[in-house]
Design an enzyme around this catalytic site. Structure first.
Site, PDB file in Angstrom:
ATOM      1  CB  SER A  24      11.972 -94.917 -18.219  1.00  0.00           C
ATOM      2  OG  SER A  24      13.142 -95.888 -18.561  1.00  0.00           O
ATOM      3  CG  HIS A  39       8.955 -91.262 -18.822  1.00  0.00           C
ATOM      4  ND1 HIS A  39       8.076 -92.283 -17.835  1.00  0.00           N
ATOM      5  CD2 HIS A  39       9.877 -92.072 -19.240  1.00  0.00           C
ATOM      6  CE1 HIS A  39       8.282 -93.430 -18.254  1.00  0.00           C
ATOM      7  NE2 HIS A  39       9.503 -93.646 -18.919  1.00  0.00           N
ATOM      8  CE  LYS A  70       5.651 -95.217 -20.213  1.00  0.00           C
ATOM      9  NZ  LYS A  70       6.831 -95.669 -21.414  1.00  0.00           N
TER      10      LYS A  70
HETATM   11  C1  LIG Z   1       7.281 -96.790 -21.889  1.00  0.00           C
HETATM   12  C2  LIG Z   1       8.470 -96.305 -22.861  1.00  0.00           C
HETATM   13  C3  LIG Z   1       8.576 -96.574 -24.167  1.00  0.00           C
HETATM   14  C4  LIG Z   1       7.690 -97.826 -24.673  1.00  0.00           C
HETATM   15  O1  LIG Z   1       6.578 -97.448 -24.947  1.00  0.00           O
HETATM   16  P1  LIG Z   1       5.305 -98.391 -25.367  1.00  0.00           P
HETATM   17  O2  LIG Z   1       4.219 -97.576 -26.034  1.00  0.00           O
HETATM   18  O3  LIG Z   1       4.779 -98.683 -23.961  1.00  0.00           O
HETATM   19  O4  LIG Z   1       5.644 -99.635 -26.120  1.00  0.00           O
HETATM   20  C5  LIG Z   1       9.541 -96.207 -24.907  1.00  0.00           C
HETATM   21  N1  LIG Z   1      10.586 -95.308 -24.324  1.00  0.00           N
HETATM   22  C6  LIG Z   1      10.386 -94.972 -22.977  1.00  0.00           C
HETATM   23  C7  LIG Z   1      11.441 -94.097 -22.578  1.00  0.00           C
HETATM   24  C8  LIG Z   1       9.555 -95.429 -22.250  1.00  0.00           C
HETATM   25  O5  LIG Z   1       9.357 -95.040 -21.023  1.00  0.00           O
END
Ligand SMILES: *Cc1c(COP(=O)(O)O)cnc(C)c1O
Length: 382
Positions: A176, A204, A236
């Site tokens: 990330s 992602h 996302k």
């Molecule tokens: C954003 C993210 C999460 C967390 O997800 P949320 O729904 O925002 O709690 C978990 N793992 C990765 C790799 C992320 O980028």
């Protein structure tokens, strides 16, 4: 209890103080902050779906039909038809027998670890995994082992030395903060050789990776037997909120029975599930969004390299520019902001010390001209 005021003062002196920016309004890829219009390069809305008219309409119609709150946990009376339909559609899309919705990705990762790992197990994690995956492993009863970033040889060594009854490998598919990929085919091979389970967090990649946006498995031509535990988020690329885990019938039933972050929380609003279903349809019908995004990525990389900026080896919408010191990354972020461009600085402990950066994220909602404006602002800031 620790001295809170002293700890906050110390944090400020280290340039590690975190402050929230209040967004007053959103207008496409621009946001209004304190009356100033900023071109936004920090959202994870990779496909530009958070404001897609079909998705917004589905949320509104869903609210009119189902109300706002789900009113209870999934195992009480909070599990509505839209949740169920969404789970079936997600499972079919990523190629698994079943899927299970979680309220957030953070909870999904904790939920997997808490249900699958006991004190006879060991969990193996990449050092650069997302904090939620690391927290999931650390808070479980299992032995916790970290390997150097993408270092499959070290992982092999650790697995060979493991005396645990059950070994689970957990990794981000796209990291990330760096935007690079995990070597999934090698990890699949390694898991097989050592009779370990492999779980990937495709937060992602889901919606973005692969020609059809089916994520990491499509990109690497892998199957659900190669990667038995798949997790992705809906906040996302899908522009909505929440997360899901996909896997076998037995995995999903085990999570329903035993995963505390699944059981002891209110189900997400059914209208949100309707919005997510609409978003998933757009992911499938508007493949131009992924093609356009790829074009933006190559325009950005080409331009940034010409400016001599320090990029990482990333072909994804996450394009960090490394500055090193937290103060330098902050100063660069402020210089961009003064030019109407918003890119947030990412500092330790989110990234390792000495690798503070600007984390540029691109979205299909950006145009080539927007990327050129970013490059121009970066040149002025240098
Ligand atoms: C954003 C993210 C999460 C967390 O997800 P949320 O729904 O925002 O709690 C978990 N793992 C990765 C790799 C992320 O980028």
């Amino acid at each position: 209890m620790k001295d809170l005021a002293a700890a906050l003062t110390h944090r400020r002196a280290q340039h590690l103080y975190r402050a929230r920016t209040t967004v007053d309004a959103v207008d496409g890829v621009h946001v209004i902050v304190n009356g100033v219009r900023l071109l936004n390069f920090c959202s994870n809305d990779y496909l530009g779906l958070a404001r897609h008219p079909d998705v917004v309409t589905a949320l509104q119609q869903g609210a009119a039909r189902y109300g706002v709150g789900s009113t209870a946990a999934h195992l009480v009376c909070g599990h509505h038809a839209p949740h169920h339909a969404l789970e079936e559609e997600l499972a079919a899309f990523v190629g698994y027998p079943r899927a299970l919705l979680f309220s957030t990705g953070y909870m999904a990762n904790l939920g997997i670890a808490s249900a699958l790992l006991d004190r006879h197990a060991a969990v193996f994690e990449d050092r650069l995994n997302h904090a939620s995956l690391l927290d999931a492993g650390l808070s479980s009863d299992a032995q916790f082992k970290r390997y150097a970033h993408n270092d499959v040889a070290q992982l092999r060594t650790l697995l060979s030395a493991s005396t645990s009854a059950q070994n689970l490998i957990m990794t981000d598919s796209i990291f990330s903060m760096d935007g690079d990929l995990a070597p999934l085919p090698a990890l699949v091979e390694c898991a097989r050789e050592h009779n370990a389970q492999l779980m990937i967090d495709d937060a992602h990649g889901f919606g973005v990776s692969g020609a059809q946006g089916r994520g990491a498995l499509e990109q690497f031509a892998l199957s659900s037997t190669d990667v038995p535990i798949y997790m992705a988020t809906l906040g996302k690329a899908l522009g909505c909120f929440g997360a899901f885990v996909a896997g076998s019938e037995e995995l999903i039933e085990t999570l329903i029975q035993e995963s505390r972050p699944y059981i002891y929380t209110t189900a997400t609003p059914p209208a949100l599930a309707e919005a997510t279903r609409a978003s998933l349809r757009v992911v499938q019908t508007e493949s131009w969004r992924r093609e356009h995004l790829r074009e933006l990525i190559s325009t950005f990389r080409g331009g940034a390299q010409q400016l001599g900026l320090r990029l990482l080896d990333s072909a994804t919408p996450i394009q960090p520019i490394i500055f090193g010191e937290a103060a330098d990354a902050l100063a660069a972020s402020e210089k961009l902001r003064a030019q109407g461009v918003w890119v947030s600085a990412i500092r330790p402990p989110t990234v390792p010390a000495g690798s503070a950066r600007l984390r540029v994220t691109l979205s299909a909602a950006h145009s080539i001209e927007h990327v050129e404006r970013l490059l121009c602002a970066l040149e002025n800031a240098a």
